[in-house]
Design an enzyme around this catalytic site. Structure first.
Site, PDB file in Angstrom:
ATOM      1  N   LYS A 180       2.527  -4.206  11.002  1.00 16.75           N
ATOM      2  CA  LYS A 180       1.187  -4.321  11.591  1.00 16.75           C
ATOM      3  C   LYS A 180       1.315  -4.919  12.983  1.00 16.75           C
ATOM      4  O   LYS A 180       2.285  -5.622  13.281  1.00 16.75           O
ATOM      5  CB  LYS A 180       0.279  -5.205  10.732  1.00 16.75           C
ATOM      6  CG  LYS A 180      -1.199  -4.854  10.846  1.00 16.75           C
ATOM      7  CD  LYS A 180      -1.525  -3.581  10.081  1.00 16.75           C
ATOM      8  CE  LYS A 180      -3.017  -3.264  10.111  1.00 16.75           C
ATOM      9  NZ  LYS A 180      -3.364  -2.146   9.229  1.00 16.75           N
ATOM     10  N   THR A 206      -9.278   7.574   5.383  1.00 16.09           N
ATOM     11  CA  THR A 206      -9.448   6.305   4.676  1.00 16.09           C
ATOM     12  C   THR A 206     -10.673   6.355   3.772  1.00 16.09           C
ATOM     13  O   THR A 206     -10.610   6.010   2.587  1.00 16.09           O
ATOM     14  CB  THR A 206      -9.571   5.136   5.678  1.00 16.09           C
ATOM     15  OG1 THR A 206      -8.398   5.102   6.499  1.00 16.09           O
ATOM     16  CG2 THR A 206      -9.703   3.808   4.941  1.00 16.09           C
ATOM     17  N   LYS A 214       0.827  -1.212   0.000  1.00 13.40           N
ATOM     18  CA  LYS A 214       0.000   0.000   0.000  1.00 13.40           C
ATOM     19  C   LYS A 214       0.858   1.257   0.000  1.00 13.40           C
ATOM     20  O   LYS A 214       0.602   2.200  -0.762  1.00 13.40           O
ATOM     21  CB  LYS A 214      -0.916  -0.027   1.229  1.00 13.40           C
ATOM     22  CG  LYS A 214      -2.001   1.012   1.247  1.00 13.40           C
ATOM     23  CD  LYS A 214      -2.817   0.918   2.531  1.00 13.40           C
ATOM     24  CE  LYS A 214      -3.409  -0.455   2.724  1.00 13.40           C
ATOM     25  NZ  LYS A 214      -4.256  -0.509   3.940  1.00 13.40           N
TER      26      LYS A 214
END
Length: 431
Positions: free
Chosen positions: A108, A192, A96
């Site tokens: 993450k 987002t 991404k």
């Protein structure tokens, strides 16, 4: 793994690299490197509960790749968090960040917990305790966490504060998605959803859509789902179905989205309502399951919940010709293949939901500079990046006659491969 066993999320995710590799002019060493996370940390987080008892929660932090910059990726609190999921999410973050061209790698984290079962004090202890356990693994130039599923700006503020205590210096750039008052960026709350909205607006130009004729279903009415629905509604799109974890509602004529958001955020329930000020009245609507929503005959389907929502079990009942993946990994590889054969256009997660990490990057830059931007500047910069990279991915797709996901991975691979190649590959060392 036998043929009868389903692929894990991480294995399913990295399979897409092989498909995209032929469209990126890079050395195969880059693909080999990306198939292996750089580092994995698993921790135990002991927490004293309000009743005096002790519970120990399992947490993870995975740094997938940092060739192009520090790791970047959220921390989620969810009962289904496991290492395979966190590895996959870190991999998607690597891709991404490369797709939108920001100087981060992928990471993450998560804790296996149902946060709804914790008091606010217990949630703070868990948030701070997790940072205590991973503090040596993160940092502004190493790995920069952010909010994710069931974490928010306040939790990020607690985490930043705990890290600063450990380092004995205020370190706002260690975490993004913080409250504005603690160094957060304007525009982060809707980034987002806004990024996905900008992608849809680019497709609108290409296809000549008239918004009032386009029917949209949104699975997941959390932060991202609410904002993309709100922005599309403001432009005249018909939001005919929305859902949360309890179920979904459908109204052929479309909903008044601000009213749904007001009800959801004040009562924590999703109800078909129309609000005038603080007074909300119920309106007629059909109640459906989350699965039913995915299968509605709409023009745009927006999965904005969790992974693996469109699978081999339901893919043949998916009717929407356009899918915009606001969630991470909502479509499995097998389902992806079937949808592509049907001609479904999928704006993939690594592009569609990259607005969040892009504004997180802006926050990191502002923290390091000690200079903060106005909202118009944040949104303008986000619009520029999302529109530009949508165009780049769309061109790769049309030039090579491939699906949009493969095109996005090809763009990511090209950028990551160029960075890996800059350090030397077999051609350099044996040439």
């Amino acid at each position: 793994m036998s043929d009868s066993e389903p692929a894990g999320i991480f294995e399913d995710a990295i399979r897409r690299l092989d498909r995209a590799f032929q469209y990126a002019q890079i050395d195969d060493e880059a693909v080999m490197k990306l198939k292996h996370p750089k580092s994995i940390l698993q921790v135990a987080v002991p927490i004293r509960m309000d009743d005096g008892s002790l519970r120990v929660f399992t947490g993870y932090r995975v740094r997938h790749d940092d060739t192009r910059g520090p790791g970047k990726g959220g921390i989620r609190f969810h009962p289904n968090v496991d290492l395979d999921e966190v590895k996959a999410l870190a991999f998607w973050m690597t891709c991404k960040c490369a797709v939108v061209g920001i100087p981060f790698g992928g990471a993450k984290g998560g804790v296996t917990v149902n946060p709804k079962e914790l008091s606010r004090l217990e949630l703070e202890r868990l948030s701070r305790g997790f940072i205590v356990q991973i503090a040596d693994f993160i940092g502004p130039e190493i790995d920069v966490p952010a909010p994710d599923v069931y974490t928010n700006s306040m939790i990020m503020g607690w985490m930043m504060d705990e890290y600063s205590k450990i380092r004995r210096q205020r370190t706002p750039a260690v975490i993004t998605g913080k409250p504005i008052e603690l160094g957060g960026s304007l525009g982060r709350d809707d980034a987002t959803g806004r990024g996905a909205y900008y992608c849809i607006k680019e497709l609108e130009k290409i296809r000549g859509w008239q918004p009032e004729k386009i029917r949209v279903a949104v699975q997941g009415f959390g932060n991202a789902g609410q904002h993309v629905a709100r922005l599309l509604h403001e432009d005249g799109y018909k939001i005919v179905a929305v859902s949360d974890s309890q179920g979904s509602i459908y109204k052929k004529e479309g909903f008044d989205v601000p009213s749904l958001i007001q009800m959801k955020n004040t009562s924590r329930q999703l109800k078909a309502v129309y609000c005038d000020g603080s007074v909300c009245e119920s309106v007629p609507a059909d109640e459906l399951t989350n699965g039913d929503l995915l299968e509605l005959d709409v023009d745009i389907l927006i999965p904005a919940a969790l992974e693996n929502q469109i699978t081999i079990k339901n893919v043949n009942r998916i009717k929407a010709p356009v899918i915009v993946e606001v969630a991470n990994g909502p479509t499995t590889g097998e389902a992806d293949d079937i949808l592509n054969k049907k001609g479904t256009l999928i704006i993939p997660d690594i592009l569609a939901n990259a607005g969040g990490v892009t504004v997180s990057y802006f926050e990191w830059v502002q923290n390091k500079a000690g200079y903060y931007w106005e909202i118009d500047e944040v949104q303008s910069k986000l619009h520029t990046i999302m529109s530009r990279e949508f165009g780049n991915v769309y061109k790769i797709m049309t030039d090579n006659k491939i699906d949009m996901r493969t095109a996005a991975y090809a763009l990511a691979l090209q950028r990551i491969g160029n960075a890996i190649g800059a350090q030397g590959t077999i051609d350099y060392f044996t040439g």
